[in-house]
Enzyme design. Structure first.
Site, PDB file in Angstrom:
ATOM      1  N   GLY A 279      32.292  -8.710  19.956  1.00  0.00           N
ATOM      2  CA  GLY A 279      30.905  -8.724  19.488  1.00  0.00           C
ATOM      3  C   GLY A 279      30.775  -7.904  18.224  1.00  0.00           C
TER       4      GLY A 279
ATOM      5  N   ARG B 195      35.966 -14.871  19.703  1.00  0.00           N
ATOM      6  CA  ARG B 195      36.726 -14.662  20.933  1.00  0.00           C
ATOM      7  C   ARG B 195      37.997 -15.494  20.816  1.00  0.00           C
ATOM      8  NH1 ARG B 195      33.402 -11.738  23.593  1.00  0.00           N
ATOM      9  NH2 ARG B 195      31.208 -11.952  23.068  1.00  0.00           N
TER      10      ARG B 195
ATOM     11  N   ASP C 251      35.780  -2.558  23.582  1.00  0.00           N
ATOM     12  CA  ASP C 251      36.735  -2.441  24.675  1.00  0.00           C
ATOM     13  C   ASP C 251      37.803  -3.533  24.735  1.00  0.00           C
ATOM     14  OD1 ASP C 251      36.248  -0.260  26.365  1.00  0.00           O
ATOM     15  OD2 ASP C 251      36.546  -1.654  28.059  1.00  0.00           O
TER      16      ASP C 251
ATOM     17  N   THR D  60      31.159  -1.171  18.497  1.00  0.00           N
ATOM     18  CA  THR D  60      30.347  -1.752  19.576  1.00  0.00           C
ATOM     19  C   THR D  60      29.035  -0.987  19.677  1.00  0.00           C
ATOM     20  OG1 THR D  60      30.115  -1.951  21.966  1.00  0.00           O
ATOM     21  CG2 THR D  60      31.706  -0.343  21.192  1.00  0.00           C
TER      22      THR D  60
ATOM     23  N   ASP E  57      27.372  -0.635  22.293  1.00  0.00           N
ATOM     24  CA  ASP E  57      27.174  -0.118  23.653  1.00  0.00           C
ATOM     25  C   ASP E  57      27.499   1.368  23.802  1.00  0.00           C
ATOM     26  OD1 ASP E  57      26.407  -2.634  24.348  1.00  0.00           O
ATOM     27  OD2 ASP E  57      28.216  -3.145  25.461  1.00  0.00           O
TER      28      ASP E  57
ATOM     29  N   ASP F 226      30.313   2.753  24.620  1.00  0.00           N
ATOM     30  CA  ASP F 226      30.939   2.852  25.946  1.00  0.00           C
ATOM     31  C   ASP F 226      32.445   3.072  25.891  1.00  0.00           C
ATOM     32  OD1 ASP F 226      31.688   0.413  24.937  1.00  0.00           O
ATOM     33  OD2 ASP F 226      31.190  -0.736  26.721  1.00  0.00           O
TER      34      ASP F 226
ATOM     35  N   ARG G 155       4.430  -1.491  22.513  1.00  0.00           N
ATOM     36  CA  ARG G 155       3.437  -0.490  22.910  1.00  0.00           C
ATOM     37  C   ARG G 155       2.035  -0.908  22.460  1.00  0.00           C
ATOM     38  NH1 ARG G 155       5.370   3.737  20.321  1.00  0.00           N
ATOM     39  NH2 ARG G 155       6.504   4.708  22.029  1.00  0.00           N
TER      40      ARG G 155
ATOM     41  N   GLY H  60      23.882  -3.438  27.471  1.00  0.00           N
ATOM     42  CA  GLY H  60      24.609  -2.383  28.193  1.00  0.00           C
ATOM     43  C   GLY H  60      25.040  -2.857  29.569  1.00  0.00           C
ATOM     44  N   ARG H  61      26.147  -3.552  29.619  1.00  0.00           N
ATOM     45  CA  ARG H  61      26.593  -4.116  30.895  1.00  0.00           C
ATOM     46  C   ARG H  61      27.139  -3.034  31.811  1.00  0.00           C
ATOM     47  NH1 ARG H  61      27.699  -9.705  29.097  1.00  0.00           N
ATOM     48  NH2 ARG H  61      28.956  -8.726  27.502  1.00  0.00           N
TER      49      ARG H  61
ATOM     50  N   ARG I 146      -4.527   7.232  37.866  1.00  0.00           N
ATOM     51  CA  ARG I 146      -4.923   8.440  37.134  1.00  0.00           C
ATOM     52  C   ARG I 146      -5.449   8.107  35.738  1.00  0.00           C
ATOM     53  NH1 ARG I 146       0.165  10.405  38.734  1.00  0.00           N
ATOM     54  NH2 ARG I 146       0.890  10.086  36.605  1.00  0.00           N
TER      55      ARG I 146
ATOM     56  N   HIS J   2      20.176 -10.720  21.298  1.00  0.00           N
ATOM     57  CA  HIS J   2      21.140 -10.533  20.213  1.00  0.00           C
ATOM     58  C   HIS J   2      20.590  -9.848  18.978  1.00  0.00           C
ATOM     59  CE1 HIS J   2      23.560 -13.123  22.698  1.00  0.00           C
ATOM     60  NE2 HIS J   2      24.583 -12.727  21.977  1.00  0.00           N
TER      61      HIS J   2
END
Lengths: 320, 320, 320, 320
Positions: free
Chosen positions: D12, D73, D104, D127, D129, D131, D156, D172-173, D213, D251
């Site tokens: 990615g 890939r 990774d 990446t 992520d 990670d 918002r 974020g897998r 509230r 994406h």
């Protein structure tokens, strides 16, 4: 019907010039017409810096600021010899018509070529100033106005934190359009434009009163043609105790990815300009006015002075 | 001349609603008319959740997305009892006219109040869909379109890196305006709108051919009312070997600081609506069309279907 | 453990001050400690312009630039009488500790209060200049650097269209950090910082050579403490034929919604500062260095000069 | 010292990959080393789609998202035959070392080449992520986090207008870093990450109480690896009367112009990776940790699982 045309961008660049050039090129190619791209405006024409364009040469540019063709000022074009050479350089390649994308000065240069040699010319108004007569929109003005309100958003943060007067000088030598719409949109308290007189003493008194009523900050938008931002700032600083700062936005206003409006209208205008030029029309500028593409006589466009929309002037007064 | 009016925002929010409400309020206050702000649309009117507004209550909001008044859906307003109570809640405060800022459904609700009780109503078209009959602009559509092209800019990076087809689903249940202008601006290869038939098989064949010619990525913009982005994505993935991804933009399209166009036009429309309402006009929506503020009969506006601009449909075909 | 503390923001505002103040307040309230918000820095303390804060008073501000507490310069604080009065105003409300969020000068003012009255003080470095000794990050510097590269993106469009040299003057009176990281990120050819000597003649020769090799534009980033952008521009314009323009970014650099880094770190620093102050610590500034929150002696922080990271200086040379 | 190296981007894409590749190429060229650019990752290596790079080939890309080298890939790389062919394609061009920029999976692919053929490899963590084990930063994560908070800003507006719960699903897998920092920065009330258990019933009760509230809106950020945003939305809609909407960012998170942090760090990492590879180092990934460039054993990097920073988890709880 013409068989070969050329495109150039000239003068100060504006966001959407790429979209316009792309539309001219794709429309012409679609019609089976050859398209030349001239680099760096009239200068490139004199230097014979031009090339044939294919469809993919204008791919992936609609979203980019600046102009992929480049632009430049060119003093030689002001001379009869310069224009003669330019005409020759077009003729010897079999180019039969020219589309010029640029502001006032660039269109004037095109008008001379049309007048002196009868060379087919169509113009597209590429300038952030929105100052071309006969239309209420020029390519790039919407992006520039949005760039200014982004700046205002940032200035407001710091003005409010410090209880300051902020004077923001924006582009517009002869025309206050940018200052006016950006000022209305940014919630400016005062907007100074070349088209209207103003009285700094009156403004200073009025803003002092606003501070006394508890106002947290004041924003003044000044078109460069109306006053120098620095001078307005100095005047207020001298006559009040309020912290005052000036910001001169400068060339940032010319850049950036064009907005939706600038991309769509540049595309519409480019298509119409290409079709007109190919079909033999000459001596016109294509603009956008009252929700429609309009064609304006090139001579008139460069010899008349555009007025500010009185509705905007009125709005600026009522809402603050 | 009316002495007291109320404003509400209703239905889905859109960027520029604040600018419109501010213009209504400031214009009315300038004219010496009392202004009430109703919270959360018709729901707030039924709950008697409203308050008088001063000039400073609408300060510092022109640049904000959303609506400071809040908005909500309200089923009780669909009932005669609901509307009777709403009318009472207006009357007992001496409110003599109501300005409703919202989309199709919200304007229909206002039309009923006008019809059943003869209560003075003016509407302002607040919806990103740009689908209100009789005008070519609704408040918020320019900001939403620019939000979409920002997303397209990001998607293009990753699509190009991966040689992918990207299917982007945008808002527009009955109207393809957003998909169309964002698609043209974003350089989309295909744009699917509810107003036009399309053939997925044809598109798939055509994009496969484009890949074979060396195209690095393809962008397809789909209005939610034309097709589900996921289904388009699945179809292409099933019938080709090209990596295909879908992105559903969702509620992000409703938010964000309004653009210059949305702030300026919302301000113009708000001013005109306030003046008209105060002077006794009723049963009209103020919109923007062909470069001018126009007033459209409220009944017509909510009972006719807007058509897409054929120039845009044409442009989408010629330039790609 | 302290029972009541106060927060102020002081000096030039920076994006993330709100996030920091929010974290201080929420942490203290979570610990059962009373929190006062002082308006407009030391000036507000002398004017007794302060109020108790509840959790919701710091809601919806983490994303905003500027400071909801306001800030101001205050000459009286430079005098012993000023500080005596300030101390009194704290004491008489039972306030037992003060958290000051600001730059060099503001922290120096806090240091005096700590020194002269033994009043518990913690500082947080709020300045876009990233010039506080003992840490490699100050609140706001990341947002300011990103604001600068947005400007560079726009300037690059127009510089490239015109084959120009663009000189961009950014903030940084004593410290070239902003110029250096923005210059590296923006792909600037030359970066002038106060910490390093430079030779305009050498630069001019080198950029002329680059143009002769075909370079389309040159970007020079100048920290205001290194040179005046205008002077650099004038020098180059005088000694070459290349079109040269200057842009002075100004106060825009202080505003804008803070970035993720500025929000997260301001939050971390705010939490640590609140916990430390409550637990009785004093005379420290909390900063961020090498991936950790660090506490730096307040006296040292304001009496030492920070050095530029040599890795960045090296990088700027290697990659261009 | 090696005489010829190659670069690829794989997996990615992430913002800053271009800045990293530029730094690798320019550093190598500066050292007199030949540099090859491999298109479309391992796929391009097998297809022999690579070319020598000059300095200007990596000009004007530091500011662009995506990757100018392309990425893809590649299933064949998973097979011994694929890697044998890839190795051959490097050897026969005299390429002596390879720099792989990717996540990774891509680094794992590189590790196999290093292990099976002893081919010199350095990795760079590209990446969004964040990670990769052994470092607290990966190239692109800062841009992605800022893209998310821009989306939150827009959501918002509309959430607040409608008094809604908004569930935002982000990437974020296996790793909740993006959700966590974006949630903290965006002022999210709840943040769901794969690393921590959560109880939807508890959350639903707690948010109902918050509405009672008077809270105007609730934001929940969900990492895709923790839960489906749609399911969280459906659960809340089913068990409460509160209007709830989901937004799946998709994406868009991968694209966009990189931030200052991503450009500067990618540049630093690229320089270090190039120098290390050239000098004969192999089997390492260069990352950024605790304010420094670090080198991590490639095998370890791809065979260990990174933990979330407990300070961030703590912060998310304290400040809301």
């Amino acid at each position: 019907m013409l068989k070969s045309i050329a495109i150039m961008t000239s003068g100060g660049d504006s966001p959407g010039m790429n979209a316009a050039a792309r539309a001219v090129a794709r429309t012409a190619l679609y019609e089976g017409v050859k398209v030349w791209g001239i680099n760096d405006g009239y200068h490139g024409l004199l230097e014979e810096d031009l090339r044939e364009l294919e469809s993919k040469d204008v791919g992936d540019i609609i979203q980019r600021g600046g102009t992929f063709l480049g632009t430049a000022r060119c003093k030689r074009w002001q001379t009869p010899e310069g224009r003669r050479l330019g005409h020759e350089n077009l003729i010897k390649r079999g180019i039969e018509g020219l589309c010029v994308i640029g502001g006032d000065g660039s269109l004037r240069g095109a008008q001379l070529l049309s007048e002196e040699y009868g060379f087919p010319i169509v113009g597209l108004p590429g300038t952030i100033d929105n100052d071309v007569w006969g239309m209420d929109y020029t390519i790039g003005c919407d992006t520039a106005a949005n760039t200014i309100i982004d700046a205002i958003n940032k200035l407001r943060d710091t003005a409010s934190a410090h209880r300051r007067v902020i004077v923001l000088e924006v582009m517009g030598r002869n025309c206050g359009w940018l200052a006016l719409v950006a000022g209305i949109s940014g919630g400016a308290e005062y907007i100074l434009v070349p088209e209207e007189e103003f009285d700094l003493e009156e403004i200073t008194n009025s803003l002092t009163a606003a501070y006394d009523r508890g106002k947290r900050y004041i924003l003044i938008v000044v078109a460069e043609g109306a006053a120098s931002g620095q001078e307005v700032c100095d005047y207020i600083a001298k006559h009040t105790d309020i912290e005052t700062r000036v910001s001169v936005l400068g060339h940032i206003q010319r850049g950036g990815a064009p907005t939706v409006i600038d991309r769509v209208r540049a595309s519409q205008l480019g298509e119409q300009a290409a079709l007109a030029l190919i079909s033999g029309l000459s001596g016109v500028v294509f603009g956008y006015s009252k929700g429609h593409v309009v064609s304006v006589n090139l001579y008139d466009a460069v010899n008349n002075k555009k007025q500010l929309d009185p509705e905007y002037l009125h709005l600026a007064k009522v809402l603050f």
